[in-house]
Enzyme design. Structure first.
Site, short mmCIF file in Angstrom:
data_model
loop_
_atom_site.label_atom_id
_atom_site.label_comp_id
_atom_site.label_asym_id
_atom_site.label_seq_id
_atom_site.Cartn_x
_atom_site.Cartn_y
_atom_site.Cartn_z
N ASP A 83 28.63 -11.89 31.67
CA ASP A 83 27.24 -11.60 31.34
C ASP A 83 27.23 -10.40 30.39
O ASP A 83 27.38 -9.27 30.82
CB ASP A 83 26.45 -11.22 32.60
CG ASP A 83 26.27 -12.38 33.56
OD1 ASP A 83 25.29 -13.11 33.40
OD2 ASP A 83 27.10 -12.52 34.47
N ARG A 91 28.52 -5.92 30.62
CA ARG A 91 29.69 -5.56 31.44
C ARG A 91 30.71 -4.74 30.67
O ARG A 91 31.46 -3.97 31.25
CB ARG A 91 30.37 -6.83 31.98
CG ARG A 91 29.44 -7.87 32.58
CD ARG A 91 28.55 -7.33 33.67
NE ARG A 91 27.83 -8.41 34.35
CZ ARG A 91 26.79 -8.25 35.11
NH1 ARG A 91 26.29 -7.02 35.31
NH2 ARG A 91 26.20 -9.28 35.70
N ARG A 152 14.93 -7.78 29.74
CA ARG A 152 16.00 -8.74 29.44
C ARG A 152 15.47 -9.94 28.66
O ARG A 152 16.24 -10.64 27.99
CB ARG A 152 16.67 -9.22 30.72
CG ARG A 152 17.39 -8.13 31.49
CD ARG A 152 17.81 -8.62 32.87
NE ARG A 152 18.76 -9.72 32.80
CZ ARG A 152 19.08 -10.48 33.84
NH1 ARG A 152 18.52 -10.27 35.03
NH2 ARG A 152 19.96 -11.45 33.71
N HIS A 183 16.88 -18.39 33.07
CA HIS A 183 17.22 -18.96 34.37
C HIS A 183 16.21 -20.07 34.63
O HIS A 183 15.09 -19.78 35.05
CB HIS A 183 17.11 -17.92 35.47
CG HIS A 183 17.87 -16.64 35.21
ND1 HIS A 183 17.40 -15.63 34.37
CD2 HIS A 183 19.07 -16.20 35.68
CE1 HIS A 183 18.28 -14.64 34.36
NE2 HIS A 183 19.31 -14.96 35.15
N HIS A 195 18.56 -11.61 43.75
CA HIS A 195 19.77 -11.06 44.35
C HIS A 195 19.52 -10.61 45.79
O HIS A 195 20.44 -10.54 46.60
CB HIS A 195 20.29 -9.85 43.54
CG HIS A 195 20.80 -10.21 42.19
ND1 HIS A 195 19.97 -10.33 41.10
CD2 HIS A 195 22.06 -10.47 41.75
CE1 HIS A 195 20.70 -10.64 40.04
NE2 HIS A 195 21.96 -10.74 40.40
N ASP A 268 23.05 -20.16 39.58
CA ASP A 268 23.22 -18.72 39.63
C ASP A 268 24.20 -18.46 40.78
O ASP A 268 24.60 -19.38 41.51
CB ASP A 268 21.88 -18.02 39.84
CG ASP A 268 21.83 -16.63 39.21
OD1 ASP A 268 22.90 -16.02 39.04
OD2 ASP A 268 20.72 -16.16 38.91
#
Length: 374
Positions: A83, A91, A152, A183, A195, A268
């Site tokens: 990602d 990352r 985002r 998504h 999450h 996901d």
């Protein structure tokens, strides 16, 4: 010759790694052909382990470990994913290309610049040995209190999101990296981070079509959009019983049949707390819903649990085995679309990273001009 069942099912798993070097058990699973790819996180990319050069060393280790898997039915090298959106979801840090949140890119209004930025980023990722970026975000951000999407997203209107997401996907592919629009059907109107818990979007079906689904509809038949990720979000107007990632009505009914998307569909991360089921059950439901690749991003024991469940179901049900074979074929085709292009060594990688300096300077100037006029 048909692949053994553990390889057929294992090739549908894309898993996280524990650290900056392969553990012995991770190496063995790759060598057996029981992993279709890996996804890297910040824990795999720490400055003390060499940053981008450390990523190159790790991806080389993954490819070396997986080289024996071809003899067991793995048609192509594993996916090497990350990602690397920009802003708070990146990352890999310096000296890799630093990008702002995608909202800032969208606000510049320059689709051609967005595509060039994606290409520059992809060239860096490809030089590190990576083959897939879990980007672009194709969510339409419509709720200011949304805790997980926010900046985002490229924009708050679906047309702008679609234009920039398409440009980003095309730019990534031009630079040698596969894309993944996420998504589906849309995470932009949620008040809960998937999450941590299971979000719900309570729009009517007509509202979903006009806002959430619209960018994905625009992207679904674009050959440069090589994969999509399905969200762990409830959409009661379509399926009041299961989140999108486990819903046949959403993943197969809407994404495949209505929108006509025939690329790879990722879940996901199945370890996210939105999925309130044992891994064994979630993995089987996700494949049955129409997902092709299952993300298990943290715990190796849960990846093994998913594999065992898929094998059991495929052995018991010819229909489920056919579904696994269909998913396997899609993933093999996806992996065959990109050529591995890792840099020869750290010095060669550094040269590739330096090639991004001009566009990084151009972006900085454009953002500074934007701030002056805002």
């Amino acid at each position: 010759m048909a692949a053994p069942m553990a390889v057929l099912c294992g090739q549908l798993l894309v898993v996280g790694l524990a650290g900056t070097e392969l553990a012995a058990s991770e190496r063995r699973a790759l060598a057996r052909g029981e992993r279709g790819g890996v996804v890297l996180f910040k824990r795999n990319v720490i400055p003390d382990a060499g940053g981008p050069a450390g990523v190159l060393a790790l991806t080389r280790s993954v490819l070396e470990a997986a080289s024996a898997a071809a003899l067991r039915g793995a048609a192509h090298p594993p996916l090497l994913a990350i990602d690397q959106e920009g802003g708070r979801v990146a990352r890999i840090g310096s000296p890799a290309l630093a990008l702002p949140p995608m909202r800032r890119i969208g606000e510049l209004g320059d689709v051609a610049l967005a595509q060039r930025l994606a290409t520059a980023q992809a060239r860096e990722l490809a030089a590190m040995g990576l083959t897939l970026s879990f980007a672009p975000v194709a969510d339409t951000h419509t709720r200011p209190s949304n805790p997980v999407i926010g900046d985002r997203a490229f924009a708050g209107d679906p047309e702008t999101v679609a234009r920039f997401a398409r440009a980003w996907a095309r730019g990534l592919l031009a630079g040698g990296v596969l894309s993944c629009a996420k998504h589906f059907p849309g995470h932009g109107d949620t008040t809960v981070d998937s999450h941590l818990a299971l979000p719900t979007v309570d729009r009517s079906r007509s509202e979903l079509d006009a806002i959430e689904i619209a960018p994905f509809r625009a992207l679904a038949r674009d050959s440069d959009v090589t994969s999509m990720m399905v969200a762990h979000v409830m959409f009661p107007a379509i399926d009041p019983t299961r989140p999108a990632s486990l819903s046949r009505a959403i993943t197969t009914g809407v994404l495949r049949e209505e929108l006509g998307f025939d690329g790879v569909v990722f879940t996901d991360d199945l370890e996210m707390k939105a999925i309130q089921l044992p891994m064994s059950e979630a993995a089987v439901l996700a494949l049955g819903a129409g997902c092709d690749a299952l993300l298990v991003c943290h715990r190796e024991d849960l990846a093994e649990e998913a594999l065992a469940a898929l094998v059991r179901e495929a052995e018991a049900s010819p229909a489920f085995r056919a579904r696994c074979e269909q998913a396997h074929a899609r993933l093999a085709a996806l992996r065959g679309r990109v050529k591995l292009a890792p840099a020869a060594d750290a010095a060669a990688l550094a040269r590739v990273l330096s090639e991004s300096h001009p566009i990084a300077s151009e972006l900085a100037s454009r953002l500074a001009e934007q701030e002056k006029t805002s």
